[in-house]
Design an enzyme around this catalytic site. Structure first.
Site, PDB file in Angstrom:
ATOM      1  N   HIS A 197      38.376  -9.528  14.734  1.00 47.36           N
ATOM      2  CA  HIS A 197      37.644  -8.255  14.800  1.00 47.36           C
ATOM      3  C   HIS A 197      37.385  -7.931  16.274  1.00 47.36           C
ATOM      4  O   HIS A 197      36.547  -8.554  16.915  1.00 47.36           O
ATOM      5  CB  HIS A 197      36.328  -8.425  14.017  1.00 47.36           C
ATOM      6  CG  HIS A 197      35.423  -7.245  14.051  1.00 47.36           C
ATOM      7  ND1 HIS A 197      34.112  -7.309  13.618  1.00 47.36           N
ATOM      8  CD2 HIS A 197      35.623  -5.949  14.441  1.00 47.36           C
ATOM      9  CE1 HIS A 197      33.553  -6.118  13.753  1.00 47.36           C
ATOM     10  NE2 HIS A 197      34.432  -5.279  14.257  1.00 47.36           N
ATOM     11  N   HIS A 221      36.727 -15.338  10.183  1.00 49.57           N
ATOM     12  CA  HIS A 221      36.456 -14.096  10.914  1.00 49.57           C
ATOM     13  C   HIS A 221      36.053 -14.427  12.353  1.00 49.57           C
ATOM     14  O   HIS A 221      35.149 -15.221  12.597  1.00 49.57           O
ATOM     15  CB  HIS A 221      35.327 -13.341  10.205  1.00 49.57           C
ATOM     16  CG  HIS A 221      35.042 -11.982  10.746  1.00 49.57           C
ATOM     17  ND1 HIS A 221      35.809 -10.882  10.428  1.00 49.57           N
ATOM     18  CD2 HIS A 221      34.086 -11.534  11.592  1.00 49.57           C
ATOM     19  CE1 HIS A 221      35.320  -9.814  11.044  1.00 49.57           C
ATOM     20  NE2 HIS A 221      34.273 -10.185  11.771  1.00 49.57           N
ATOM     21  N   MET A 273      35.859  -5.974  19.108  1.00 51.16           N
ATOM     22  CA  MET A 273      34.809  -5.024  19.511  1.00 51.16           C
ATOM     23  C   MET A 273      34.932  -4.886  21.024  1.00 51.16           C
ATOM     24  O   MET A 273      34.107  -5.386  21.795  1.00 51.16           O
ATOM     25  CB  MET A 273      33.439  -5.570  19.087  1.00 51.16           C
ATOM     26  CG  MET A 273      33.196  -5.396  17.590  1.00 51.16           C
ATOM     27  SD  MET A 273      31.891  -6.452  16.955  1.00 51.16           S
ATOM     28  CE  MET A 273      32.821  -7.959  16.714  1.00 51.16           C
ATOM     29  N   MET A 277      33.948  -9.791  21.474  1.00 49.89           N
ATOM     30  CA  MET A 277      33.056  -8.787  22.080  1.00 49.89           C
ATOM     31  C   MET A 277      33.188  -8.830  23.596  1.00 49.89           C
ATOM     32  O   MET A 277      33.257  -9.910  24.183  1.00 49.89           O
ATOM     33  CB  MET A 277      31.607  -9.083  21.688  1.00 49.89           C
ATOM     34  CG  MET A 277      31.377  -9.165  20.191  1.00 49.89           C
ATOM     35  SD  MET A 277      29.614  -9.244  19.830  1.00 49.89           S
ATOM     36  CE  MET A 277      29.665  -9.620  18.066  1.00 49.89           C
ATOM     37  N   SER A 325      32.124 -16.032   9.371  1.00 49.84           N
ATOM     38  CA  SER A 325      32.201 -15.573  10.764  1.00 49.84           C
ATOM     39  C   SER A 325      31.720 -16.681  11.692  1.00 49.84           C
ATOM     40  O   SER A 325      30.563 -17.114  11.622  1.00 49.84           O
ATOM     41  CB  SER A 325      31.325 -14.329  10.949  1.00 49.84           C
ATOM     42  OG  SER A 325      31.173 -14.068  12.330  1.00 49.84           O
ATOM     43  N   MET A 357      31.526  -1.733   8.898  1.00 54.23           N
ATOM     44  CA  MET A 357      30.381  -2.420   9.503  1.00 54.23           C
ATOM     45  C   MET A 357      29.113  -2.054   8.741  1.00 54.23           C
ATOM     46  O   MET A 357      28.811  -0.871   8.565  1.00 54.23           O
ATOM     47  CB  MET A 357      30.209  -2.020  10.968  1.00 54.23           C
ATOM     48  CG  MET A 357      31.290  -2.469  11.929  1.00 54.23           C
ATOM     49  SD  MET A 357      31.433  -4.241  12.208  1.00 54.23           S
ATOM     50  CE  MET A 357      29.775  -4.796  12.458  1.00 54.23           C
ATOM     51  N   ASP A 405      31.044  -6.188   6.775  1.00 53.64           N
ATOM     52  CA  ASP A 405      30.688  -7.111   7.855  1.00 53.64           C
ATOM     53  C   ASP A 405      29.303  -6.777   8.413  1.00 53.64           C
ATOM     54  O   ASP A 405      29.096  -5.708   8.969  1.00 53.64           O
ATOM     55  CB  ASP A 405      31.757  -6.990   8.957  1.00 53.64           C
ATOM     56  CG  ASP A 405      31.542  -7.937  10.114  1.00 53.64           C
ATOM     57  OD1 ASP A 405      30.695  -8.838  10.011  1.00 53.64           O
ATOM     58  OD2 ASP A 405      32.253  -7.769  11.134  1.00 53.64           O
ATOM     59  N   ASP A 440      34.876 -12.786  15.941  1.00 50.67           N
ATOM     60  CA  ASP A 440      34.326 -11.587  16.582  1.00 50.67           C
ATOM     61  C   ASP A 440      34.577 -11.616  18.080  1.00 50.67           C
ATOM     62  O   ASP A 440      34.031 -12.454  18.787  1.00 50.67           O
ATOM     63  CB  ASP A 440      32.814 -11.515  16.329  1.00 50.67           C
ATOM     64  CG  ASP A 440      32.509 -11.162  14.887  1.00 50.67           C
ATOM     65  OD1 ASP A 440      32.994 -10.111  14.437  1.00 50.67           O
ATOM     66  OD2 ASP A 440      31.809 -11.944  14.227  1.00 50.67           O
TER      67      ASP A 440
HETATM   68  C1  DX5 Z   1      28.557  -8.355  14.193  1.00 48.08           C
HETATM   69  C2  DX5 Z   1      29.812  -9.073  13.799  1.00 48.08           C
HETATM   70  C3  DX5 Z   1      29.719  -9.845  12.531  1.00 48.08           C
HETATM   71  C4  DX5 Z   1      28.686 -10.945  12.520  1.00 48.08           C
HETATM   72  C5  DX5 Z   1      28.080 -10.985  11.167  1.00 48.08           C
HETATM   73  O1  DX5 Z   1      28.829  -7.438  15.196  1.00 48.08           O
HETATM   74  O2  DX5 Z   1      30.889  -8.171  13.662  1.00 48.08           O
HETATM   75  O3  DX5 Z   1      30.981 -10.359  12.128  1.00 48.08           O
HETATM   76  O4  DX5 Z   1      29.222 -12.220  12.817  1.00 48.08           O
HETATM   77  O5  DX5 Z   1      27.015 -11.881  11.176  1.00 48.08           O
HETATM   78  P1  DX5 Z   1      25.944 -11.932  10.014  1.00 48.08           P
HETATM   79  O6  DX5 Z   1      26.650 -12.319   8.757  1.00 48.08           O
HETATM   80  O7  DX5 Z   1      24.987 -12.979  10.494  1.00 48.08           O
HETATM   81  O8  DX5 Z   1      25.306 -10.576   9.912  1.00 48.08           O
HETATM   82 ZN    ZN Z   2      32.810  -8.971  12.754  1.00 50.28          ZN
END
Ligand code: DX5
Ligand code: ZN
Length: 215
Positions: free
Chosen positions: A65, A32, A67, A36, A7, A136, A174, A34
């Site tokens: 992903h 990956h 969010m 947000m 990620s 998650m 994740d 993210d």
């Molecule tokens: C959190 C994200 C994850 C995050 C995981 O909301 O969806 O993808 O990057 O990070 P680690 O592996 O540090 O928990």
């Molecule tokens: Zn994620």
């Protein structure tokens, strides 16, 4: 086969190209990303431009992903940016049919992501429509959080449902994934491991070893 999805949330943006090149030479499967929006989650990261830029520098599978809420108005942009897999949180938008329709017209794989507070029973009807289910194992929003053991049961439930109903999707986990929590997830049926802070440790030459230690 167990896949690993580093990620990039754990990477300094100024170093992103360099880090992607290192990951390219490791045996990672997906990248990956993210997304947000400061609305579905209390944090803001990147938009479709990030996916577009990464698409130019890597051929690896881009696992996006979302969010964000709403989801539908942004789906086409993420498809056009070059995503390979797009996961969204079903409770973040009620237009599921339209979202799946747009994704199905593209080469992208449709996926859903399940928040720790969402029950499996409320998303069962979506499982025949997806190619990946992201479970998650932390509350979405930030990297570096502690793995929620309570989600192991959910991984198991979804894995059983998949087998019993002969469905065809990957099970991705994740949040808080390291060499110890990865094993617990695999034992319960996960086959794709997202990991940020564990893989991108201080020493770059360890990335490959960190990735392999998850499988
Ligand atoms: C959190 C994200 C994850 C995050 C995981 O909301 O969806 O993808 O990057 O990070 P680690 O592996 O540090 O928990
Ligand atoms: Zn994620």
């Amino acid at each position: 086969m167990i896949k690993v999805a580093p990620s990039i949330l754990a990477v300094d943006l100024l170093e992103i190209e360099k880090k992607i090149k290192i990951i390219e030479n490791c045996n990672a499967d997906y990248i990956h990303i993210d997304i947000m929006d400061g609305h579905y989650v209390p944090n803001i990261t990147f938009g479709p431009n990030m996916v577009k830029s990464l698409r130019k520098i890597t051929k690896k599978t881009l696992d996006v992903h979302l969010m964000i809420t709403p989801v539908l108005p942004y789906i086409q942009e993420f498809i056009d940016a070059g995503s390979d897999i797009i996961s969204f949180h079903p409770e973040a938008d009620s237009n599921h049919d339209e979202i799946f329709e747009l994704i199905s017209k593209s080469d992208c794989k449709p996926a859903i992501a399940i928040h720790p507070e969402i029950d499996v029973s409320s998303i069962l009807h979506l499982l025949p429509l997806v190619k990946l289910v992201l479970i998650m194992t932390v509350v979405p929003g930030f990297g570096g959080q502690k793995f929620l053991e309570s989600q192991l049961k959910k991984i198991n439930e979804i894995s059983e449902y998949k087998i019993n109903n002969k469905l065809d999707f990957e099970i991705e986990v994740d949040g808080g994934i390291n060499n110890i929590t990865a094993k617990k997830c695999i034992d319960n049926g996960a086959n794709v491991l997202v990991s940020g802070s564990y893989i991108f440790s201080e020493i770059e030459s360890d990335y490959s070893k960190n990735i392999e230690s998850l499988r």
